[in-house]
Scaffold this motif. Structure first.
Motif, PDB file in Angstrom:
ATOM      1  N   ASN A  81       0.818  -1.241  -0.003  1.00 59.73           N
ATOM      2  CA  ASN A  81       0.004   0.086   0.054  1.00 59.73           C
ATOM      3  C   ASN A  81       0.903   1.221   0.015  1.00 59.73           C
ATOM      4  OD1 ASN A  81      -2.354  -1.754   0.555  1.00 59.73           O
ATOM      5  ND2 ASN A  81      -1.516  -1.880   2.680  1.00 59.73           N
ATOM      6  N   TYR A 131       0.870   5.675   0.952  1.00 53.72           N
ATOM      7  CA  TYR A 131       0.191   6.600   1.690  1.00 53.72           C
ATOM      8  C   TYR A 131       0.914   7.880   1.273  1.00 53.72           C
ATOM      9  CZ  TYR A 131      -1.425   2.613   4.451  1.00 53.72           C
ATOM     10  OH  TYR A 131      -2.232   1.488   4.844  1.00 53.72           O
ATOM     11  N   ALA A 181      -2.250  13.537   8.886  1.00 54.56           N
ATOM     12  CA  ALA A 181      -2.471  12.075   9.284  1.00 54.56           C
ATOM     13  C   ALA A 181      -2.205  11.366   7.804  1.00 54.56           C
ATOM     14  CB  ALA A 181      -3.796  11.465   9.729  1.00 54.56           C
ATOM     15  N   TYR A 206       4.947   7.060   1.769  1.00 56.82           N
ATOM     16  CA  TYR A 206       5.278   5.789   2.357  1.00 56.82           C
ATOM     17  C   TYR A 206       4.588   4.576   1.931  1.00 56.82           C
ATOM     18  CZ  TYR A 206       6.660   9.180   6.269  1.00 56.82           C
ATOM     19  OH  TYR A 206       7.081   9.768   7.104  1.00 56.82           O
ATOM     20  N   GLN A 259       3.860   0.387   2.595  1.00 54.29           N
ATOM     21  CA  GLN A 259       3.668  -0.250   3.669  1.00 54.29           C
ATOM     22  C   GLN A 259       3.191  -1.754   3.143  1.00 54.29           C
ATOM     23  OE1 GLN A 259      -0.365  -0.440   4.858  1.00 54.29           O
ATOM     24  NE2 GLN A 259       0.131  -2.369   6.156  1.00 54.29           N
ATOM     25  N   PHE A 293       6.578  -0.279   7.361  1.00 52.18           N
ATOM     26  CA  PHE A 293       6.635   0.818   6.451  1.00 52.18           C
ATOM     27  C   PHE A 293       7.784   1.094   5.959  1.00 52.18           C
ATOM     28  CE2 PHE A 293       2.332   2.304   7.161  1.00 52.18           C
ATOM     29  CZ  PHE A 293       1.958   2.055   8.448  1.00 52.18           C
ATOM     30  N   ILE A 351      -0.594   3.118  15.582  1.00 50.58           N
ATOM     31  CA  ILE A 351       0.514   3.468  14.793  1.00 50.58           C
ATOM     32  C   ILE A 351       1.210   4.616  15.379  1.00 50.58           C
ATOM     33  CG2 ILE A 351       1.567   3.882  12.437  1.00 50.58           C
ATOM     34  CD1 ILE A 351      -1.313   2.655  11.495  1.00 50.58           C
ATOM     35  N   GLN A 402       4.763   7.344  15.025  1.00 53.63           N
ATOM     36  CA  GLN A 402       5.436   7.959  14.278  1.00 53.63           C
ATOM     37  C   GLN A 402       6.501   9.224  15.264  1.00 53.63           C
ATOM     38  OE1 GLN A 402       3.741  10.508  11.138  1.00 53.63           O
ATOM     39  NE2 GLN A 402       5.422  10.174   9.925  1.00 53.63           N
ATOM     40  N   LYS A 413      10.443  11.231  11.787  1.00 55.45           N
ATOM     41  CA  LYS A 413      10.889   9.677  11.485  1.00 55.45           C
ATOM     42  C   LYS A 413       9.744   9.120  10.767  1.00 55.45           C
ATOM     43  CE  LYS A 413      15.214   9.343  13.334  1.00 55.45           C
ATOM     44  NZ  LYS A 413      15.470   8.775  14.715  1.00 55.45           N
ATOM     45  N   GLY A 414      10.017   7.676  10.606  1.00 51.63           N
ATOM     46  CA  GLY A 414       8.904   6.890   9.775  1.00 51.63           C
ATOM     47  C   GLY A 414       7.785   6.463  10.757  1.00 51.63           C
ATOM     48  N   LEU A 415       7.092   5.435  10.223  1.00 54.44           N
ATOM     49  CA  LEU A 415       5.793   4.958  10.807  1.00 54.44           C
ATOM     50  C   LEU A 415       6.194   3.468  11.506  1.00 54.44           C
ATOM     51  CD1 LEU A 415       3.626   6.313   8.036  1.00 54.44           C
ATOM     52  CD2 LEU A 415       3.431   6.946  10.289  1.00 54.44           C
ATOM     53  N   TRP A 420       3.894   0.449  13.203  1.00 52.94           N
ATOM     54  CA  TRP A 420       2.898  -0.174  13.599  1.00 52.94           C
ATOM     55  C   TRP A 420       2.690  -0.815  14.995  1.00 52.94           C
ATOM     56  CZ3 TRP A 420       1.769  -5.750  14.166  1.00 52.94           C
ATOM     57  CH2 TRP A 420       0.291  -5.919  14.527  1.00 52.94           C
ATOM     58  N   HIS A 471      -1.043   7.751  16.257  1.00 52.24           N
ATOM     59  CA  HIS A 471      -2.045   7.822  15.616  1.00 52.24           C
ATOM     60  C   HIS A 471      -2.994   6.525  15.653  1.00 52.24           C
ATOM     61  CE1 HIS A 471      -0.875  10.788  12.590  1.00 52.24           C
ATOM     62  NE2 HIS A 471       0.437  10.220  12.769  1.00 52.24           N
ATOM     63  N   TRP A 503      -5.119  -2.542   4.627  1.00 50.56           N
ATOM     64  CA  TRP A 503      -4.532  -1.181   4.538  1.00 50.56           C
ATOM     65  C   TRP A 503      -5.476  -0.215   5.722  1.00 50.56           C
ATOM     66  CZ3 TRP A 503      -7.280  -3.410   0.854  1.00 50.56           C
ATOM     67  CH2 TRP A 503      -8.667  -2.714   0.277  1.00 50.56           C
ATOM     68  N   PHE A 504      -4.476   0.989   5.879  1.00 45.43           N
ATOM     69  CA  PHE A 504      -5.089   1.773   7.161  1.00 45.43           C
ATOM     70  C   PHE A 504      -5.759   2.782   6.331  1.00 45.43           C
ATOM     71  CE2 PHE A 504      -2.937  -0.551  10.196  1.00 45.43           C
ATOM     72  CZ  PHE A 504      -1.758  -1.059   9.729  1.00 45.43           C
ATOM     73  N   TRP A 559      -7.321   7.392   9.222  1.00 54.34           N
ATOM     74  CA  TRP A 559      -6.271   7.503  10.387  1.00 54.34           C
ATOM     75  C   TRP A 559      -6.864   8.709  11.197  1.00 54.34           C
ATOM     76  CZ3 TRP A 559      -0.842   6.118  10.007  1.00 54.34           C
ATOM     77  CH2 TRP A 559      -0.531   5.204   9.014  1.00 54.34           C
ATOM     78  N   GLY A 560      -6.488   8.933  12.314  1.00 55.15           N
ATOM     79  CA  GLY A 560      -6.763   9.837  13.342  1.00 55.15           C
ATOM     80  C   GLY A 560      -5.692  11.060  13.078  1.00 55.15           C
ATOM     81  N   GLN A 561      -5.954  12.181  13.670  1.00 57.01           N
ATOM     82  CA  GLN A 561      -5.098  13.279  13.160  1.00 57.01           C
ATOM     83  C   GLN A 561      -3.663  13.009  13.974  1.00 57.01           C
ATOM     84  OE1 GLN A 561      -5.489  15.964  11.480  1.00 57.01           O
ATOM     85  NE2 GLN A 561      -3.788  17.415  11.941  1.00 57.01           N
TER      86      GLN A 561
END
Lengths: 107, 118
Positions: A34, A36, A43, A87, A89, A98, B39, B41, B45-47, B49, B96, B104-105, B108-110
């Motif tokens: 996926n 993003y 977000a 990104y 994932q 990710f 998730i 961050q 940097k990156g994400l 889970w 998040h 897939w996500f 998302w929340g803010q």
């Protein structure tokens, strides 16, 4: 864990350009990939799921391709609102992981 | 349309437990074949889970955090929660919540920034 890589880490492009971002997986993930988009302070938003399916509401200038370990996100005709970080994932197996991101900046 | 909103303390002391809640609006947390995820961050940097839960309470956690993480769901309040114990500065991040739709996500929340500091 499946490790994800992305290249380039950043790029500069002009409005109207065609941009290509690549994503690699440390093992085959079939089409479970996926993409993003994230803008500063916002977000992430899904653009492409299952490697090549366009999420509803996402402009058709975004496209995805690939399978196995190598994937590509292409943005054709770059628009001002496309300057962001992208990104990839993998959703082949948990833990979901990710890529480190690709920042698309204005040239 | 479904919206998610995180809430909780923005500052947590080292060794304490981080607690966040995600409130789901515009849809029921019971509906569909969804899983509800956290998730994070790290700054700049990156994400990463953290884990997910189903409406019925089935969970899966990232092994890197599993010993410290609990995700729970309260269907009566249409919300789910994250608890992360024994936090250190390395847990400073934007957290998040997100709906896991198939694989897939979305959405998302803010996100909410949690700083671990004394």
């Amino acid at each position: 864990d499946i490790q994800m890589t992305q290249s380039p880490s950043s790029l500069s492009a002009s409005l109207g350009d065609r941009v290509t971002i690549t994503c690699g997986a440390s093992q085959s993930i079939s089409y479970y990939l996926n993409w993003y988009q994230q803008k500063p302070g916002k977000a992430p938003k899904v653009l492409i799921y299952s490697a090549s399916s366009l999420q509803g509401g996402v402009p058709s200038r975004f496209s995805g391709s690939g399978s196995g370990t190598d994937f590509t996100l292409t943005i054709s005709n770059l628009q001002p609102e496309d300057f962001a970080t992208y990104y990839c994932q993998q959703s082949y197996s948990t833990p979901w992981t990710f890529g480190p991101g690709t920042k698309v900046e204005i040239k | 349309q479904v919206k998610l909103q995180e809430s909780g303390p923005g500052l947590v002391k080292p060794s304490q437990t981080l607690s966040l809640t995600c409130t789901v609006s515009g849809g029921s947390i019971n509906s569909g074949n969804y899983y509800w995820s956290w998730i994070r961050q790290h700054p700049g940097k990156g994400l990463e889970w953290i884990g997910y839960i189903s409406y019925s309470g089935t969970t899966d956690y990232n092994p890197s955090l599993k010993s410290r993480v609990t995700i729970s769901v309260d269907t009566s309040k249409n919300e789910f929660s994250l608890r992360l114990s024994s936090v250190t500065a390395a847990d400073t991040a934007v957290y998040h919540c997100a709906r896991l739709r198939s694989s897939w996500f979305d959405p998302w929340g803010q996100g909410t920034l949690v700083i671990v500091s004394s």
